[in-house]
Every structure is written in structure tokens, then in C-alpha cells.
Design a protein around this motif. Structure first.
Motif, mmCIF file in Angstrom:
data_model
loop_
_atom_site.group_PDB
_atom_site.id
_atom_site.type_symbol
_atom_site.label_atom_id
_atom_site.label_comp_id
_atom_site.label_asym_id
_atom_site.label_seq_id
_atom_site.Cartn_x
_atom_site.Cartn_y
_atom_site.Cartn_z
ATOM 1 N N THR A 33 0.827 -1.209 0.000
ATOM 2 C CA THR A 33 0.000 0.000 0.000
ATOM 3 C C THR A 33 0.863 1.262 0.000
ATOM 4 O O THR A 33 0.333 2.364 -0.084
ATOM 5 C CB THR A 33 -0.969 0.023 1.200
ATOM 6 N N THR A 43 1.959 6.521 -2.494
ATOM 7 C CA THR A 43 0.711 5.897 -2.074
ATOM 8 C C THR A 43 -0.326 6.137 -3.165
ATOM 9 O O THR A 43 -0.153 6.996 -4.026
ATOM 10 C CB THR A 43 0.198 6.473 -0.737
ATOM 11 N N GLN A 45 -4.686 6.448 -3.970
ATOM 12 C CA GLN A 45 -6.062 6.569 -3.506
ATOM 13 C C GLN A 45 -6.952 6.294 -4.710
ATOM 14 O O GLN A 45 -6.787 6.928 -5.761
ATOM 15 C CB GLN A 45 -6.352 7.962 -2.972
ATOM 16 N N LYS A 60 -5.317 8.297 -7.730
ATOM 17 C CA LYS A 60 -4.382 9.385 -7.489
ATOM 18 C C LYS A 60 -3.136 8.761 -6.868
ATOM 19 O O LYS A 60 -3.215 8.080 -5.848
ATOM 20 C CB LYS A 60 -4.994 10.404 -6.526
ATOM 21 N N ASP A 137 -4.272 0.287 -3.187
ATOM 22 C CA ASP A 137 -4.982 1.160 -2.265
ATOM 23 C C ASP A 137 -5.624 0.262 -1.207
ATOM 24 O O ASP A 137 -5.841 -0.931 -1.433
ATOM 25 C CB ASP A 137 -6.072 1.945 -3.006
ATOM 26 N N ASP A 138 -5.922 0.859 -0.055
ATOM 27 C CA ASP A 138 -6.708 0.105 0.939
ATOM 28 C C ASP A 138 -8.071 -0.200 0.333
ATOM 29 O O ASP A 138 -8.466 0.381 -0.668
ATOM 30 C CB ASP A 138 -6.866 0.920 2.225
ATOM 31 N N VAL A 140 -11.728 -0.154 -0.805
ATOM 32 C CA VAL A 140 -12.672 0.931 -1.042
ATOM 33 C C VAL A 140 -13.986 0.334 -1.526
ATOM 34 O O VAL A 140 -14.050 -0.818 -1.925
ATOM 35 C CB VAL A 140 -12.134 1.937 -2.089
#
Length: 143
Positions: A33, A43, A45, A60, A137-138, A140
Motif C-alpha cells: 500500500t 501511495t 487513492q 491518485k 490502495d486500501d 474501497v
């Protein structure tokens, strides 16, 4: 002779490195991540959305306080409960949002995705030397 060469062609191409298989769901979920490239921590998003039968993912990529290293987003992968959705990202679907961030967008058929689904978005990245990286990404939710 032609009969022997045609079945062996995929093996010859693979040996030359011109065929690159898509990552598996397990490899995508193992992607970090955050990613340290040339001393800069990156990172991602992600913002996946659904409009009718079209699925879009806007990502992003950013680094705090410093300029992004020269990377391009090549692919977007979305790990769902049913498998992996993926799309290639060309240069016209990417743009800078300042020295320390960049956006990329991928679109394609929804393939059964529903609003509210929890997903993992993974970016395929390539640097100027041709090295490839995965950045996740984490989890979502699809909106």
C-alpha cells in the motif's frame, strides 16, 4: 518444419520476455500500500464508480512533499469477490495534479460489479527504465 515452429512460437516469445502474464488475484492482494521508488514513498487513492454498465476507476498517486519519480500507470486491476477486473491505461488517461501527484483513469464494462461492493484497487506502474511495480490502495467501496 512449419508444423514444429508454430506450436513452439509462444514458448519462444515467452523466453524473449515479450509475453507478460497478468498478475493473479493473490499477487495483486500482496501488493504493498506504499512503495519506495528512488527514495520517494508513493501511495495511491482509488475512487471506483459505476454508471449504468460502465465501471470507472480514478486513481491518485502521490508522494508527500517531493516530486513524483518518472512513473506511468500502465494498468488498473480491481480485485472483487468474483475475480479480477482489469483495464490498460494509456498516456491520454493520465495527468499531473502538481509536482507530487498524478491522476489516471480506467473504464470498462461493469462485469457484474454493484454499487457498494468492497474492492481492492491495484495500479500497475512502469518507470523510465522499464521496471514494473504494483501499488495497492486500501479497500474501497464502489459508488
Amino acid at each position: 518444419m512449419k508444423r514444429l515452429l508454430i506450436p513452439a512460437l509462444p514458448l519462444l516469445l515467452a523466453a524473449c520476455g515479450s509475453l507478460s502474464p497478468a498478475p493473479t488475484a493473490g499477487e495483486l492482494l500482496d501488493a504493498p500500500t506504499s512503495l519506495n521508488v528512488t527514495g520517494k514513498v508513493l501511495t495511491a487513492q482509488a475512487a471506483p464508480t459505476l454508471s449504468g454498465n460502465v465501471f470507472s476507476v480514478r486513481v491518485k498517486v502521490q508522494t508527500p512533499k517531493s516530486a513524483l519519480p518518472g512513473l506511468n500507470v500502465t494498468n488498473l486491476y480491481v480485485v472483487t469477490s468474483d475475480g479480477v477486473w482489469s483495464t490498460a491505461v494509456d498516456k491520454t488517461s493520465q495527468w499531473k495534479c502538481g509536482a507530487s501527484c498524478a491522476f489516471a483513469v480506467g473504464r470498462g464494462p461493469a462485469e457484474g460489479l454493484q454499487s457498494g461492493d468492497g474492492v481492492q484497487v491495484v495500479l500497475g506502474l512502469r518507470d523510465a527504465q522499464g521496471r514494473t511495480f504494483l501499488l495497492r490502495d486500501d479497500q474501497v467501496k464502489v459508488k
